[in-house]
Enzyme design. Structure first.
Site, PDB file in Angstrom:
ATOM      1  N   ASP A   7       0.888  -1.160   0.000  1.00  0.00           N
ATOM      2  CA  ASP A   7       0.000   0.000   0.000  1.00  0.00           C
ATOM      3  C   ASP A   7       0.929   1.213   0.000  1.00  0.00           C
ATOM      4  O   ASP A   7       1.464   1.586   1.042  1.00  0.00           O
ATOM      5  CB  ASP A   7      -0.909  -0.004   1.233  1.00  0.00           C
ATOM      6  CG  ASP A   7      -1.839   1.202   1.253  1.00  0.00           C
ATOM      7  OD1 ASP A   7      -2.175   1.726   0.178  1.00  0.00           O
ATOM      8  OD2 ASP A   7      -2.221   1.633   2.355  1.00  0.00           O
ATOM      9  N   GLU A  67      -1.161  -1.617  -4.749  1.00  0.00           N
ATOM     10  CA  GLU A  67      -2.457  -0.961  -4.924  1.00  0.00           C
ATOM     11  C   GLU A  67      -2.311   0.133  -5.970  1.00  0.00           C
ATOM     12  O   GLU A  67      -1.378   0.926  -5.932  1.00  0.00           O
ATOM     13  CB  GLU A  67      -2.953  -0.376  -3.602  1.00  0.00           C
ATOM     14  CG  GLU A  67      -4.376   0.142  -3.702  1.00  0.00           C
ATOM     15  CD  GLU A  67      -4.981   0.472  -2.362  1.00  0.00           C
ATOM     16  OE1 GLU A  67      -5.844  -0.297  -1.900  1.00  0.00           O
ATOM     17  OE2 GLU A  67      -4.584   1.495  -1.781  1.00  0.00           O
ATOM     18  N   ASP A 140      -2.375   1.201   6.915  1.00  0.00           N
ATOM     19  CA  ASP A 140      -1.645   0.925   5.675  1.00  0.00           C
ATOM     20  C   ASP A 140      -1.114  -0.508   5.652  1.00  0.00           C
ATOM     21  O   ASP A 140      -0.997  -1.109   4.582  1.00  0.00           O
ATOM     22  CB  ASP A 140      -0.474   1.907   5.523  1.00  0.00           C
ATOM     23  CG  ASP A 140      -0.902   3.341   5.758  1.00  0.00           C
ATOM     24  OD1 ASP A 140      -1.087   4.065   4.772  1.00  0.00           O
ATOM     25  OD2 ASP A 140      -1.056   3.730   6.932  1.00  0.00           O
TER      26      ASP A 140
END
EC number: 3.1.21.10
Length: 167
Positions: A7, A67, A140
């Site tokens: 992330d 992501e 995260d």
């Protein structure tokens, strides 16, 4: 198969390594790469890059799942996240690792089964899938593990689609 889920962020980059054996998912290592506020951006990117390289070298993933950046109202933040994604993808490419990218919608769909799931639902499913005693913090980290789970569930399908494209 060992998957590194990412992330990306300039201040906090969540990461999570999971192993997939059959249908079983096992957490290997997870945490966050953090950089100090008010540090020049190029120095922060170096820190993210070097940390990502060290993690990949240490835990030897078979694939990296990142992501995808969705448009953010704050363009400055979006550019910084995009740059962090770029140095992570570079680190993976230098190691010959395949990189898969997933939108937040795809991650939610794969982990919860519902594309409009709330963050808390995703976190609870990450905890359940990986049999963790608590939801990883900061958020995260749980998000990175969700990206890794998404790839673990999608990798076979993605591989077959790529084989058909090459034919």
């Amino acid at each position: 198969m060992r998957v590194l889920g990412i992330d990306p962020g300039i201040a906090i980059t969540g990461f999570g390594f999971i192993d997939k054996q059959g249908h079983k998912l096992t957490p290997v290592q997870y945490g966050a790469i953090t950089t100090e506020a008010h540090t020049p951006q190029e120095q922060r990117l170096i820190q993210v890059y070097e940390s990502a390289c060290a993690l990949m070298d240490r835990y030897q993933p078979d694939a990296v799942a990142v992501e995808k950046l969705f448009f953010n109202r704050n363009v400055t933040t979006a550019f910084a996240v995009g740059q962090a994604r770029g140095v992570i993808i570079l680190a993976a490419a230098q190691r010959g690792l395949p990189v898969a990218e997933y939108t937040p919608l795809q991650v939610k769909q794969a982990v919860v089964g519902y594309g409009n799931a709330e963050k808390r639902q995703v976190q609870e499913m990450v905890k359940m899938f990986l049999k963790l005693s608590a939801i990883p913090k900061p958020d995260d980290v749980a998000d990175a593990l969700a990206v890794a789970i998404c790839h673990a569930h999608s990798a076979v399908l993605v591989q077959k689609i790529n084989e058909v494209k090459r034919s």
